[in-house]
Design a protein around this motif. Structure first.
Motif, PDB file in Angstrom:
ATOM      1  N   ILE A   8       0.730  -1.111   0.082  1.00 37.07           N
ATOM      2  CA  ILE A   8       0.074   0.090   0.031  1.00 37.07           C
ATOM      3  C   ILE A   8       0.882   1.313   0.016  1.00 37.07           C
ATOM      4  CG2 ILE A   8      -1.964  -1.050   1.023  1.00 37.07           C
ATOM      5  CD1 ILE A   8      -1.141   0.017   3.673  1.00 37.07           C
ATOM      6  N   ARG A   9       2.178   1.174   0.346  1.00 35.31           N
ATOM      7  CA  ARG A   9       3.154   2.186   0.439  1.00 35.31           C
ATOM      8  C   ARG A   9       3.258   2.655  -0.997  1.00 35.31           C
ATOM      9  NH1 ARG A   9       7.830  -0.095   3.995  1.00 35.31           N
ATOM     10  NH2 ARG A   9       7.146  -1.806   2.423  1.00 35.31           N
ATOM     11  N   SER A  10       2.959   1.898  -1.998  1.00 35.96           N
ATOM     12  CA  SER A  10       3.266   2.125  -3.369  1.00 35.96           C
ATOM     13  C   SER A  10       2.085   2.844  -4.161  1.00 35.96           C
ATOM     14  CB  SER A  10       3.645   0.870  -4.243  1.00 35.96           C
ATOM     15  OG  SER A  10       2.753   0.012  -4.451  1.00 35.96           O
ATOM     16  N   THR A  11       0.985   2.947  -3.514  1.00 33.94           N
ATOM     17  CA  THR A  11      -0.057   3.621  -3.956  1.00 33.94           C
ATOM     18  C   THR A  11      -0.059   5.324  -3.743  1.00 33.94           C
ATOM     19  OG1 THR A  11      -1.364   3.357  -1.934  1.00 33.94           O
ATOM     20  CG2 THR A  11      -1.479   1.335  -3.493  1.00 33.94           C
ATOM     21  N   LEU A  12      -1.106   5.802  -4.458  1.00 34.47           N
ATOM     22  CA  LEU A  12      -1.089   7.240  -4.325  1.00 34.47           C
ATOM     23  C   LEU A  12      -1.356   7.507  -2.952  1.00 34.47           C
ATOM     24  CD1 LEU A  12      -3.223   8.463  -7.343  1.00 34.47           C
ATOM     25  CD2 LEU A  12      -0.789   8.779  -6.987  1.00 34.47           C
ATOM     26  N   ASP A  13      -2.439   6.787  -2.365  1.00 29.42           N
ATOM     27  CA  ASP A  13      -2.825   6.985  -0.855  1.00 29.42           C
ATOM     28  C   ASP A  13      -1.718   6.866   0.057  1.00 29.42           C
ATOM     29  OD1 ASP A  13      -5.125   6.136  -2.706  1.00 29.42           O
ATOM     30  OD2 ASP A  13      -6.169   7.311  -1.051  1.00 29.42           O
ATOM     31  N   GLY A  14      -1.244   5.674   0.037  1.00 24.44           N
ATOM     32  CA  GLY A  14      -0.343   5.438   1.059  1.00 24.44           C
ATOM     33  C   GLY A  14       1.136   6.106   0.879  1.00 24.44           C
ATOM     34  N   PHE A  15       1.452   6.552  -0.399  1.00 21.51           N
ATOM     35  CA  PHE A  15       2.728   7.307  -0.488  1.00 21.51           C
ATOM     36  C   PHE A  15       2.489   8.596   0.099  1.00 21.51           C
ATOM     37  CE2 PHE A  15       5.631  10.016  -3.140  1.00 21.51           C
ATOM     38  CZ  PHE A  15       6.713   9.705  -2.722  1.00 21.51           C
ATOM     39  N   ILE A  16       1.376   9.275  -0.054  1.00 19.86           N
ATOM     40  CA  ILE A  16       1.109  10.774   0.272  1.00 19.86           C
ATOM     41  C   ILE A  16       1.017  10.665   1.888  1.00 19.86           C
ATOM     42  CG2 ILE A  16      -0.629  12.488   0.762  1.00 19.86           C
ATOM     43  CD1 ILE A  16      -1.250  11.807  -2.466  1.00 19.86           C
ATOM     44  N   LEU A  17       0.420   9.514   2.215  1.00 16.97           N
ATOM     45  CA  LEU A  17       0.375   9.581   3.864  1.00 16.97           C
ATOM     46  C   LEU A  17       1.592   9.093   4.402  1.00 16.97           C
ATOM     47  CD1 LEU A  17      -1.283   9.368   6.500  1.00 16.97           C
ATOM     48  CD2 LEU A  17      -1.809   6.976   5.980  1.00 16.97           C
ATOM     49  N   LEU A  18       2.606   8.299   3.752  1.00 15.17           N
ATOM     50  CA  LEU A  18       3.755   8.211   4.386  1.00 15.17           C
ATOM     51  C   LEU A  18       4.849   9.295   4.286  1.00 15.17           C
ATOM     52  CD1 LEU A  18       6.013   5.920   5.055  1.00 15.17           C
ATOM     53  CD2 LEU A  18       6.453   5.531   2.642  1.00 15.17           C
ATOM     54  N   MET A  19       4.571  10.099   3.193  1.00 10.87           N
ATOM     55  CA  MET A  19       5.424  11.300   3.184  1.00 10.87           C
ATOM     56  C   MET A  19       4.746  12.404   4.112  1.00 10.87           C
ATOM     57  SD  MET A  19       7.669  10.926   0.787  1.00 10.87           S
ATOM     58  CE  MET A  19       8.130  12.495   0.526  1.00 10.87           C
ATOM     59  N   GLY A  20       3.671  12.336   4.569  1.00 11.32           N
ATOM     60  CA  GLY A  20       3.142  13.042   5.378  1.00 11.32           C
ATOM     61  C   GLY A  20       3.776  13.031   6.713  1.00 11.32           C
ATOM     62  N   TYR A  21       3.803  11.518   7.022  1.00 11.22           N
ATOM     63  CA  TYR A  21       4.489  11.221   8.251  1.00 11.22           C
ATOM     64  C   TYR A  21       6.089  11.705   8.576  1.00 11.22           C
ATOM     65  CZ  TYR A  21       0.460   8.413  10.088  1.00 11.22           C
ATOM     66  OH  TYR A  21      -0.733   7.960  10.366  1.00 11.22           O
ATOM     67  N   GLN A  22       6.567  11.345   7.081  1.00 11.25           N
ATOM     68  CA  GLN A  22       8.170  11.597   7.154  1.00 11.25           C
ATOM     69  C   GLN A  22       8.510  12.945   7.371  1.00 11.25           C
ATOM     70  OE1 GLN A  22       9.204   9.351   3.642  1.00 11.25           O
ATOM     71  NE2 GLN A  22       9.668   7.410   4.817  1.00 11.25           N
ATOM     72  N   ASN A  23       7.665  13.962   6.740  1.00 15.47           N
ATOM     73  CA  ASN A  23       7.810  15.462   6.717  1.00 15.47           C
ATOM     74  C   ASN A  23       7.210  16.110   7.843  1.00 15.47           C
ATOM     75  OD1 ASN A  23       9.382  15.915   4.010  1.00 15.47           O
ATOM     76  ND2 ASN A  23       7.924  14.285   3.554  1.00 15.47           N
ATOM     77  N   ASP A  24       6.528  15.229   8.958  1.00 14.34           N
ATOM     78  CA  ASP A  24       5.985  15.764  10.149  1.00 14.34           C
ATOM     79  C   ASP A  24       4.864  16.803   9.809  1.00 14.34           C
ATOM     80  OD1 ASP A  24       7.972  14.693  11.769  1.00 14.34           O
ATOM     81  OD2 ASP A  24       9.385  16.383  11.036  1.00 14.34           O
ATOM     82  N   LYS A  25       3.921  16.275   8.841  1.00 11.97           N
ATOM     83  CA  LYS A  25       2.949  17.273   8.460  1.00 11.97           C
ATOM     84  C   LYS A  25       1.682  16.709   9.542  1.00 11.97           C
ATOM     85  CE  LYS A  25       4.072  18.544   4.377  1.00 11.97           C
ATOM     86  NZ  LYS A  25       4.626  20.002   3.826  1.00 11.97           N
ATOM     87  N   LYS A  26       1.127  17.731   9.831  1.00  5.87           N
ATOM     88  CA  LYS A  26      -0.104  17.177  10.798  1.00  5.87           C
ATOM     89  C   LYS A  26      -1.316  16.459  10.009  1.00  5.87           C
ATOM     90  CE  LYS A  26      -3.424  19.240  13.874  1.00  5.87           C
ATOM     91  NZ  LYS A  26      -3.963  20.226  14.857  1.00  5.87           N
ATOM     92  N   ILE A  27      -1.702  15.387  10.258  1.00 11.81           N
ATOM     93  CA  ILE A  27      -2.496  14.578   9.510  1.00 11.81           C
ATOM     94  C   ILE A  27      -3.854  14.409  10.008  1.00 11.81           C
ATOM     95  CG2 ILE A  27      -2.843  12.303   8.643  1.00 11.81           C
ATOM     96  CD1 ILE A  27       0.448  12.109   8.689  1.00 11.81           C
ATOM     97  N   HIS A  28      -4.888  14.347   9.341  1.00 13.73           N
ATOM     98  CA  HIS A  28      -6.265  14.468   9.659  1.00 13.73           C
ATOM     99  C   HIS A  28      -6.771  13.230   8.899  1.00 13.73           C
ATOM    100  CE1 HIS A  28      -6.272  18.230  11.452  1.00 13.73           C
ATOM    101  NE2 HIS A  28      -5.406  18.698  10.534  1.00 13.73           N
ATOM    102  N   PHE A  29      -7.679  12.372   9.532  1.00 12.98           N
ATOM    103  CA  PHE A  29      -8.393  11.243   8.978  1.00 12.98           C
ATOM    104  C   PHE A  29      -9.779  11.521   8.962  1.00 12.98           C
ATOM    105  CE2 PHE A  29      -4.752   9.197  11.180  1.00 12.98           C
ATOM    106  CZ  PHE A  29      -4.228   8.820   9.917  1.00 12.98           C
TER     107      PHE A  29
END
Length: 229
Positions: A155-176
């Protein structure tokens, strides 16, 4: 505060509340088929961005989205559909909402022959399948089909997974936008309102999904074709 919002497939925006403009590099384009939009105007202090994703599209597709990297870099927080890294395991916690009523069994929802078919098909997943409503199994079959359609099932290779992963790695505040609690409330509300998808209707949907497994894959492929148009 700038925010990047991702939506699964369908984009919706009220023009009365804000002005949406598609992003193509640094120029504005009025193309209705754009997947990345900037939200600005109407007194908003900061621009936000709206990006339409699809679960089984590879992350490399982002390379063709002009302006995405800039939008992601400037956004301070992102909003995604759900935490897909924990969602498959977390579905087990839905049991309180997905349990069959005590006064209903699968044998009551089907005639003898159809019940034998359903019983044989679902026992392949778990002998305890009858604990859960047909709607739960419909959802699980769709989820499994989506996972099967993902390259390497990562799932890390999908659009959703990659964007979420990059959000975590770049210390973005994340909302679900969808949580287990909201799903539970929705299912409970459906039951309390005698929602049209009663157990008999759910049973029919489940039977069709099991009898025609390729329909789910065909539907997903059709969605992919529409997404890339």
């Amino acid at each position: 505060m700038k925010i990047l919002i991702t939506l699964f497939l369908v984009l919706s925006l009220s023009t009365r509340m804000c002005l949406a403009q598609s992003i193509q590099d640094n120029e504005w384009n009025d193309s209705e088929n754009s997947l990345l939009w900037k939200i600005s105007g109407n007194g908003l202090q900061h621009d936000s961005f709206l990006f339409g994703t699809m679960h089984n599209v590879d992350r490399t597709f982002l390379d063709s989205i002009s302006g995405f990297r800039k939008a992601f870099k400037t956004a301070k927080q992102i909003a995604v559909e759900c935490d897909i890294f924990t969602y498959p395991q977390a579905k087990k916690e839905l049991k309180d909402y997905a349990f069959m009523p005590n006064d209903t069994t699968y044998a009551m929802l089907y005639n003898h022959d159809n019940f034998q078919f359903i019983d044989s098909a679902l026992k392949k997943y778990t002998p305890a399948y009858s604990k859960y409503k047909p709607m739960f199994w419909c959802s699980m079959l769709t989820t499994m089909a989506v996972i099967d359609s993902i390259k390497n099932r990562d799932i890390r290779s999908t659009l959703d997974g990659f964007i979420l992963l990059m959000g975590y790695q770049n210390d973005k505040k994340i909302h679900f936008m969808e949580t287990l609690e909201s799903i539970g409330r929705k299912w409970t509300e459906y039951d309390s309102l005698s929602y049209a998808m009663d157990l008999h209707y759910q049973a029919k949907c489940l039977q069709r999904s099991l009898e025609h497994p390729n329909e789910i894959h065909s539907f997903l492929n059709q969605m992919r074709r529409c997404y890339f148009k």
